[in-house]
Design a protein around this motif. Structure first.
Motif, PDB file in Angstrom:
ATOM      1  N   ILE A  52      57.242 128.734  -5.906  1.00  0.00           N
ATOM      2  CA  ILE A  52      57.219 130.092  -6.451  1.00  0.00           C
ATOM      3  C   ILE A  52      56.171 130.869  -5.663  1.00  0.00           C
ATOM      4  CG2 ILE A  52      56.796 131.535  -8.469  1.00  0.00           C
ATOM      5  CD1 ILE A  52      57.597 129.163 -10.207  1.00  0.00           C
ATOM      6  N   VAL A  53      56.623 131.821  -4.870  1.00  0.00           N
ATOM      7  CA  VAL A  53      55.733 132.527  -3.956  1.00  0.00           C
ATOM      8  C   VAL A  53      55.063 133.680  -4.684  1.00  0.00           C
ATOM      9  CG1 VAL A  53      55.579 133.774  -1.784  1.00  0.00           C
ATOM     10  CG2 VAL A  53      57.202 131.879  -2.014  1.00  0.00           C
ATOM     11  N   LEU A  54      53.732 133.600  -4.771  1.00  0.00           N
ATOM     12  CA  LEU A  54      52.941 134.634  -5.430  1.00  0.00           C
ATOM     13  C   LEU A  54      52.338 135.551  -4.375  1.00  0.00           C
ATOM     14  CD1 LEU A  54      51.116 132.369  -8.032  1.00  0.00           C
ATOM     15  CD2 LEU A  54      53.207 133.691  -8.352  1.00  0.00           C
ATOM     16  N   PRO A  55      52.065 136.836  -4.672  1.00  0.00           N
ATOM     17  CA  PRO A  55      52.295 137.505  -5.953  1.00  0.00           C
ATOM     18  C   PRO A  55      53.760 137.876  -6.150  1.00  0.00           C
ATOM     19  CG  PRO A  55      51.456 139.064  -4.372  1.00  0.00           C
ATOM     20  CD  PRO A  55      51.471 137.721  -3.681  1.00  0.00           C
ATOM     21  N   THR A  56      54.024 138.663  -7.165  1.00  0.00           N
ATOM     22  CA  THR A  56      55.401 139.014  -7.486  1.00  0.00           C
ATOM     23  C   THR A  56      56.066 139.747  -6.329  1.00  0.00           C
ATOM     24  OG1 THR A  56      54.712 141.111  -8.477  1.00  0.00           O
ATOM     25  CG2 THR A  56      54.952 139.235  -9.953  1.00  0.00           C
ATOM     26  N   ALA A  57      57.368 139.489  -6.170  1.00  0.00           N
ATOM     27  CA  ALA A  57      58.148 140.177  -5.152  1.00  0.00           C
ATOM     28  C   ALA A  57      58.596 141.544  -5.650  1.00  0.00           C
ATOM     29  CB  ALA A  57      59.373 139.333  -4.791  1.00  0.00           C
ATOM     30  N   GLY A  58      58.320 141.813  -6.899  1.00  0.00           N
ATOM     31  CA  GLY A  58      58.743 143.058  -7.529  1.00  0.00           C
ATOM     32  C   GLY A  58      59.046 142.773  -8.984  1.00  0.00           C
TER      33      GLY A  58
END
Length: 375
Positions: free
Chosen positions: A207-213
């Motif tokens: 899960i790549v942080l931070p949010t993608a949107g």
């Protein structure tokens, strides 16, 4: 006998053999509150009559409230010990597709004590858990034999929207992968947000942080469950507290608001909507409404992704928490939690409307159903 006729007869017999060999199983989870009571029930669906026949019942497990199947249908995953202080896990089971019997493979502790949703990637390599009370998501690897590996990553949230008494903190309720499996979307009932992240299965923490949107829902709406249209261009979220559906246009990891439409006919003081699914042909959307309504709202999906409500079907039970459609969209099966019964509806593929099949299968505090057809 002419060769052409022999060929036609051969094709007909092969088709009949394939039909006969198919078996459709229904897996039902519960809030049993006592592990000595029925926990998970496996039933067989007769796809001619729509009737259910119980095959197997698993006990010895507490509150298997939400279930998910692997893509090949050989493994079942259950959120267990939900609503249990200091507990909360996800368990993996092997499935005997001939008898419906389940055998426990292993279990892994959740990072929160109230896991309410679990799902897998299409390739079955990763399993996600969603924790409601504390607010957060987990990701686990899945071994080739179906066992759940050690926790890879946990993402936690704290903030709520404070728009209602129920929203003092984060309450994540579900998780959906994008059609290309490269993003995840997480409705947060407590924060009035649909969170989005890029998903990288090759990373140590995928899960790549931070949010993608992320998308902000209306204050006090309570986004709960989320689904993509089979065509991949649209997505829909049912809001538990407001009882409305939000429609979105989807492009490369981003959601753009498209429509906001009520899942109810009348104005009520309290809404309690729950689950949402598209028909496999992409022509209709279905939403479950609990509380005072106890029905399935039926929407037609227009070519531009917008919705038109065309009916409300009573579920013949109280508190329809989770429902499921079979892979061909012939049947819709509902878990009515408070009345403790499973009901089956035959779906008209042309009108989208539902017709109740007059059989009710009792199962105390049934909370979830999943369906799989085996060749």
């Amino acid at each position: 006998m002419p060769a052409r006729l022999l060929t036609l007869l051969s094709l007909l017999l092969c088709g009949c053999c394939r039909l006969y060999a198919q078996k459709t199983l229904v897996f039902a989870g519960t809030f049993n509150h006592d592990k000595n009571k029925e926990g998970i029930q496996v039933l067989q669906l007769d796809t001619e009559t729509g009737l259910l026949k119980p095959l197997y019942t698993l006990t010895g497990i507490l509150n298997p409230s939400y279930l998910a199947l692997s893509g090949n249908g050989l493994f079942l995953y259950a959120c267990i010990e939900t609503r249990t202080p200091g507990a909360g896990s996800i368990a993996a089971f092997g499935i005997d597709t001939a008898s419906g019997a389940l055998h426990l493979l292993n279990r892994r502790k959740s990072s929160g004590e109230n896991p309410v949703y679990t799902t897998l990637t299409k390739d079955g390599r990763y399993l996600f858990g969603v924790n409601y009370t504390e607010g957060g998501i987990d990701v686990f690897p899945v071994e080739g034999d179906g066992r759940i590996g050690p926790l890879l990553q946990a993402v936690a949230y704290t903030e709520g929207s404070h728009a209602t008494e129920r929203q003092a903190g984060a309450h994540t309720h579900s998780l959906q992968l994008s059609p290309d499996q490269d993003h995840i979307f997480v409705p947060d009932l407590g924060s009035d947000i649909i969170r989005s992240y890029r998903f990288d299965p090759g990373a140590a923490q995928p899960i790549v942080l931070p949010t993608a949107g992320q998308v902000k829902a209306a204050p006090g709406s309570g986004p709960r469950h989320f689904t993509f249209h089979p065509g991949g261009k649209y997505a829909y979220c049912i809001e538990e507290i407001s009882g409305w559906v939000s429609a979105y246009r989807y492009t490369r990891g981003r959601l753009k608001p498209l429509q906001h439409i009520a899942a109810h006919k009348d104005s009520l003081e309290d809404y309690n909507s729950a689950d949402i699914h598209c028909s496999p042909d992409g022509r209709f959307l279905y939403v479950s409404n609990r509380g005072d309504e106890n029905n399935i709202a039926v929407f037609a999906i227009r070519s531009d992704g917008r919705l038109r409500r065309i009916g409300l079907q009573p579920t013949m039970g109280e508190h329809p928490r989770i429902f499921a459609l079979d892979e061909k969209g012939r049947f819709l099966i509902v878990a009515n939690q408070v009345s403790g019964n499973i009901t089956v509806f035959r779906r008209d593929r042309h009108s989208g409307k539902l017709r109740h099949i007059p059989q009710e299968v009792p199962l105390g505090n049934v909370s979830c159903v999943q369906i799989k057809t085996y060749e």
